[in-house]
Enzyme design. Structure first.
Site, PDB file in Angstrom:
ATOM      1  N   SER A  30       4.355   0.835   8.086  1.00  0.00           N
ATOM      2  CA  SER A  30       4.076   2.188   7.602  1.00  0.00           C
ATOM      3  C   SER A  30       3.382   2.998   8.691  1.00  0.00           C
ATOM      4  CB  SER A  30       3.193   2.144   6.359  1.00  0.00           C
ATOM      5  OG  SER A  30       3.796   1.325   5.384  1.00  0.00           O
ATOM      6  N   ARG A  31       2.653   2.319   9.572  1.00  0.00           N
ATOM      7  CA  ARG A  31       1.923   3.036  10.632  1.00  0.00           C
ATOM      8  C   ARG A  31       2.841   3.505  11.751  1.00  0.00           C
ATOM      9  NH1 ARG A  31      -2.481  -0.725   9.057  1.00  0.00           N
ATOM     10  NH2 ARG A  31      -4.197   0.561   8.310  1.00  0.00           N
TER      11      ARG A  31
ATOM     12  N   LEU B 261       6.602   3.050   1.604  1.00  0.00           N
ATOM     13  CA  LEU B 261       7.553   1.939   1.670  1.00  0.00           C
ATOM     14  C   LEU B 261       8.616   2.181   2.730  1.00  0.00           C
ATOM     15  CD1 LEU B 261       8.016   1.239  -2.159  1.00  0.00           C
ATOM     16  CD2 LEU B 261       6.368   0.216  -0.560  1.00  0.00           C
ATOM     17  N   HIS B 262       9.080   1.095   3.310  1.00  0.00           N
ATOM     18  CA  HIS B 262      10.163   1.148   4.297  1.00  0.00           C
ATOM     19  C   HIS B 262      11.047  -0.075   4.075  1.00  0.00           C
ATOM     20  CE1 HIS B 262       7.756  -1.885   6.279  1.00  0.00           C
ATOM     21  NE2 HIS B 262       6.754  -1.033   6.387  1.00  0.00           N
ATOM     22  N   GLU B 263      12.044  -0.224   4.937  1.00  0.00           N
ATOM     23  CA  GLU B 263      13.028  -1.287   4.755  1.00  0.00           C
ATOM     24  C   GLU B 263      12.364  -2.675   4.717  1.00  0.00           C
ATOM     25  OE1 GLU B 263      16.337  -2.879   3.720  1.00  0.00           O
ATOM     26  OE2 GLU B 263      16.076  -0.693   3.769  1.00  0.00           O
TER      27      GLU B 263
ATOM     28  N   HIS C 106       9.486  -3.465   3.300  1.00  0.00           N
ATOM     29  CA  HIS C 106       9.051  -3.704   1.914  1.00  0.00           C
ATOM     30  C   HIS C 106      10.256  -4.004   1.018  1.00  0.00           C
ATOM     31  CE1 HIS C 106       5.650  -0.939   3.251  1.00  0.00           C
ATOM     32  NE2 HIS C 106       4.997  -1.987   2.804  1.00  0.00           N
TER      33      HIS C 106
ATOM     34  N   MET D 171       9.036  -3.165  11.458  1.00  0.00           N
ATOM     35  CA  MET D 171       8.823  -2.039  10.531  1.00  0.00           C
ATOM     36  C   MET D 171       7.371  -2.039  10.066  1.00  0.00           C
ATOM     37  SD  MET D 171      11.816  -0.545   9.561  1.00  0.00           S
ATOM     38  CE  MET D 171      13.495  -0.834  10.058  1.00  0.00           C
TER      39      MET D 171
ATOM     40  N   MET E 118       0.847  -1.190   0.000  1.00  0.00           N
ATOM     41  CA  MET E 118       0.000   0.000   0.000  1.00  0.00           C
ATOM     42  C   MET E 118       0.891   1.252   0.000  1.00  0.00           C
ATOM     43  SD  MET E 118      -3.444  -0.918   2.069  1.00  0.00           S
ATOM     44  CE  MET E 118      -2.852  -0.648   3.714  1.00  0.00           C
TER      45      MET E 118
ATOM     46  N   GLY F 240       5.040 -10.274   3.871  1.00  0.00           N
ATOM     47  CA  GLY F 240       5.804 -10.267   5.125  1.00  0.00           C
ATOM     48  C   GLY F 240       5.104 -11.070   6.212  1.00  0.00           C
TER      49      GLY F 240
END
Ligand code: PAF
Length: 283
Positions: A189-190, A36-38, A40, A187, A33, A150
């Site tokens: 997104s929230r 993105l972070h590490e 993803h 990790m 969605m 994940g």
């Protein structure tokens, strides 16, 4: 590496995938969605090891949010996401609009049973219907050979496996380990919603779950270990604990000591709901 090509329509996505198929290339997909972070990026690295081409979908799926949830404030940052994708070498970012995914008159819902029962569904009753519907659509649009999800969203991973099995969708589902910060916070997104104090508290979530998992592996009673974890979360500063439960890893049926298990939890810090899960180490 450069930013991936973007496709914002199903037709454009299918055209690109047709080209790859003509060249005999294997295709992996990572549904996201965005924001993105590490975590993803680690999924995309795994996808790239398993296929010659990788599609990352970026779509904040409205059907998996209840009216009271954070659909409007969910972070949307496409330019930054595309820059991040450039660092891992995704080939196509599929960025459909809501109208492209759910055109006027759209009237289908996919309801997956089995592992969707309980846990998240007790608190987000329409969540997995939204996930099942959008993931089925993404798979039919992209027809990937494999897709990476994940373990952070462990129940979602089990639900997607069930969906593919039940509908004979020929997509290999690959579960990827949760990526954590140096304090063990998964990790998400929230996490961007958390202030500094909440962040410190959030880091207790995995510590408390690991303690419960170790107790269970050591023979502690299930109710005792999960109640204790729930109390510890409240004492750490979580205002509300939705659940702490031990389940069987494969089916998410209630856990038995002789089976591989997982302890899963959801708890609130202010207006932010965090979820996490850890494996129960083999006894
Ligand atoms: O895990 C997520 O980000 C979403 O639930 C997914 C799988 C992309 C479906 O919208």
């Amino acid at each position: 590496m450069s930013r991936p090509e973007t496709a914002d329509s199903v037709a454009a996505l299918r055209a690109r995938i047709r080209d790859w198929r003509r060249d005999g290339l294997r295709v992996a997909m990572v549904p996201t969605m965005g924001a993105l972070h590490e975590g993803h990026l680690s999924l995309i690295r795994i996808a790239r090891e398993r296929a010659e081409r990788c599609v990352v979908s970026i779509f904040v799926n409205p059907t998996q949010f209840a009216p009271s949830e954070d659909l409007d404030k969910y972070p949307r940052q496409l330019a930054r996401d595309l820059d991040m994708l450039a660092t891992v070498g995704a080939d196509v970012a599929f960025t459909p609009t809501v109208g492209e995914m759910y055109p006027a008159g759209f009237a289908t819902k996919i309801s997956v049973g089995g592992p969707s029962a309980g846990l998240e569904s007790d608190f987000r009753p329409t969540f997995f219907e939204g996930v099942g519907t959008v993931v089925a659509k993404l798979f039919l649009q992209a027809t990937p050979d494999c897709a990476v999800f994940g373990e952070k969203d462990y129940q979602q991973l089990c639900v997607v496996r069930q969906l593919c099995r039940d509908l004979d969708l020929p997509v290999e589902i690959v579960g990827a380990p949760t990526i954590r910060d140096t304090h063990g916070l998964a990790m998400s997104s929230r996490n961007a919603y958390l202030d500094e104090t909440e962040l410190q508290t959030a880091r207790q979530l995995n510590v408390i779950l690991r303690k419960a998992a170790t107790a269970l592996a050591g023979g502690a009673g299930q109710k005792h270990a999960t109640d204790e974890a729930s109390r510890s979360l409240s004492a750490a500063g979580f205002q509300k604990v939705d659940y702490v439960e031990a389940r069987e890893s494969l089916t998410l049926a209630p856990w038995r000591h002789d089976r591989a298990g997982r302890v899963l939890a959801a708890a609130w810090l202010g207006k932010t709901r965090l979820i996490d899960n850890v494996e129960v180490p083999a006894a």
